[in-house]
Design a protein around this motif. Structure first.
Motif, short mmCIF file in Angstrom:
data_model
loop_
_atom_site.label_atom_id
_atom_site.label_comp_id
_atom_site.label_asym_id
_atom_site.label_seq_id
_atom_site.Cartn_x
_atom_site.Cartn_y
_atom_site.Cartn_z
N ARG A 69 0.84 -1.19 0.00
CA ARG A 69 0.00 0.00 0.00
C ARG A 69 0.88 1.24 0.00
O ARG A 69 2.06 1.19 0.37
CB ARG A 69 -0.91 0.04 1.23
N LYS A 70 0.31 2.36 -0.42
CA LYS A 70 1.02 3.63 -0.36
C LYS A 70 0.98 4.17 1.07
O LYS A 70 -0.06 4.09 1.73
CB LYS A 70 0.39 4.64 -1.31
N VAL A 71 2.09 4.70 1.50
CA VAL A 71 2.19 5.29 2.84
C VAL A 71 2.74 6.70 2.69
O VAL A 71 3.82 6.88 2.12
CB VAL A 71 3.10 4.47 3.77
N ASP A 72 2.00 7.70 3.16
CA ASP A 72 2.46 9.08 3.12
C ASP A 72 3.38 9.37 4.30
O ASP A 72 3.20 8.83 5.40
CB ASP A 72 1.27 10.05 3.15
N TYR A 116 7.50 8.95 10.36
CA TYR A 116 7.91 7.91 9.41
C TYR A 116 7.87 8.50 8.01
O TYR A 116 7.17 9.48 7.74
CB TYR A 116 7.05 6.64 9.50
N LEU A 117 8.66 7.91 7.10
CA LEU A 117 8.80 8.43 5.74
C LEU A 117 7.80 7.75 4.79
O LEU A 117 7.16 6.75 5.15
CB LEU A 117 10.22 8.22 5.24
N GLN A 118 7.70 8.29 3.59
CA GLN A 118 6.78 7.76 2.60
C GLN A 118 7.28 6.43 2.06
O GLN A 118 8.48 6.15 2.05
CB GLN A 118 6.59 8.76 1.44
N GLU A 119 6.32 5.59 1.60
CA GLU A 119 6.65 4.29 1.01
C GLU A 119 5.74 4.04 -0.19
O GLU A 119 4.60 4.50 -0.24
CB GLU A 119 6.44 3.16 2.03
N ASN A 120 6.28 3.31 -1.16
CA ASN A 120 5.51 2.85 -2.33
C ASN A 120 4.80 3.98 -3.06
O ASN A 120 3.63 3.86 -3.44
CB ASN A 120 4.50 1.77 -1.91
N GLY A 121 5.50 5.10 -3.26
CA GLY A 121 4.92 6.21 -4.00
C GLY A 121 4.04 7.14 -3.18
O GLY A 121 3.29 7.94 -3.75
N PRO A 162 5.64 12.78 0.15
CA PRO A 162 6.72 13.12 1.08
C PRO A 162 6.29 14.23 2.03
O PRO A 162 5.30 14.93 1.78
CB PRO A 162 7.84 13.60 0.15
N CYS A 163 7.03 14.40 3.10
CA CYS A 163 6.78 15.50 4.04
C CYS A 163 7.34 16.79 3.45
O CYS A 163 8.46 16.80 2.94
CB CYS A 163 7.44 15.22 5.39
N VAL A 164 6.56 17.85 3.52
CA VAL A 164 6.99 19.15 3.02
C VAL A 164 6.91 20.15 4.17
O VAL A 164 5.89 20.25 4.85
CB VAL A 164 6.10 19.62 1.85
N GLY A 165 7.98 20.90 4.40
CA GLY A 165 7.99 21.88 5.47
C GLY A 165 9.33 21.93 6.17
O GLY A 165 10.28 21.23 5.79
N GLU A 166 9.41 22.75 7.19
CA GLU A 166 10.67 22.94 7.90
C GLU A 166 10.75 22.07 9.15
O GLU A 166 9.73 21.69 9.72
CB GLU A 166 10.85 24.42 8.29
N LEU A 167 11.98 21.76 9.53
CA LEU A 167 12.24 21.00 10.75
C LEU A 167 12.39 21.91 11.96
O LEU A 167 12.24 21.45 13.09
CB LEU A 167 13.52 20.17 10.59
N LEU A 168 12.70 23.21 11.71
CA LEU A 168 13.00 24.14 12.80
C LEU A 168 12.21 25.43 12.61
O LEU A 168 12.06 25.92 11.48
CB LEU A 168 14.50 24.46 12.81
#
Length: 252
Positions: free
Chosen positions: A146-149, A178-183, A186-192
């Motif tokens: 499955r796709k995971v965002d 957690y990171l994206q999988e199977n297409g 992705p996470c968009v934005g700042e860490l700080l």
């Protein structure tokens, strides 16, 4: 005295009395041990009968096993759309039940917080382990994916001043849960993130005031030296005096 001797009038010697007491005690101990051993044998037989009855009941239960839905508080949520690699067919997991085309429907046993899934179809048992969050690897070689965002963690509270931020700002951070999988997305934005804070400005003012106080104390000590030193200091050239003034100003 005129009395006739009678054996009933004599007392048993003391050592014979002690011997009789010892023999009586020994007999009592032997009888007690015999009774205890008999009770242990009876108890052991009873336990063996109970274990046999229990094994028989478990065997009957296994013979009449039927899959039923199991409620599980999963650490990893498996609900959603999956794709079976062997057939390319869609699989939908919802409330511990998997459904699909051609009347496919099985009750899932979800274990290890979502890391292991089991079901039974006919006389066969199937189980799968979860890789990451998007792949179920089944024991027959099949795989459901499955796709995971990507998902962010929550922001921390604003804390320390400075660091990656400016001196008068507080910082807070977040991480990838957690990171994206199977297409997946992705996470968009700042860490700080940084924001101005009166607390940080107050800390800067207090530090500056402390430095000024230290400089004034040093200047007072310098002016209290003897006259000879003062005269020598006054005879320095104008260029040197200018450099000293510039150095003191920059330290403030």
């Amino acid at each position: 005295t005129g009395q006739r001797y009678s054996p009933y009038h004599t007392r048993m010697p003391l050592h014979l009395q002690k011997l009789g007491l010892v023999l009586a005690t020994s007999i009592a101990v032997v009888r007690a041990v015999a009774v205890t051993r008999e009770e242990q044998v009876q108890h052991g037989s009873s336990m063996m009968r109970r274990e046999a009855d229990s094994s028989s009941s478990e065997g009957k239960a296994a013979a009449h096993w039927a899959p039923t839905a199991v409620t599980s508080s999963n650490v990893i949520d498996l609900n959603g759309d999956w794709t079976a690699s062997a057939s390319g067919e869609n699989r939908v997991i919802a409330d511990n039940v998997a459904t699909g085309p051609n009347s496919f429907k099985v009750d899932l046993y979800i274990k290890q917080g979502g890391r292991r899934v089991e079901f039974q179809s006919g006389n066969k048992s199937y189980w799968a382990t979860l890789t990451g969050r998007g792949a179920l690897n089944w024991n027959d070689g099949n795989m459901w994916t499955r796709k995971v965002d990507c998902k962010w963690s929550d922001w921390t509270d604003f804390g320390a001043c400075g660091g990656p931020c400016a001196a008068g700002e507080q910082q807070r951070q977040r991480e990838y849960e957690y990171l994206q999988e199977n297409g997946g997305k992705p996470c968009v934005g700042e860490l700080l993130r940084c924001q101005e804070s009166a607390y940080c400005n107050t800390a800067v003012v207090e530090t500056t005031a402390h430095n000024h106080s230290a400089d004034e104390h040093s200047s007072t000590e310098h002016s209290s030296t003897d006259g000879h030193s003062s005269t020598e200091h006054s005879t320095t050239d104008e260029h040197s005096s200018t450099e000293e003034h510039s150095s003191e100003h920059s330290s403030h």
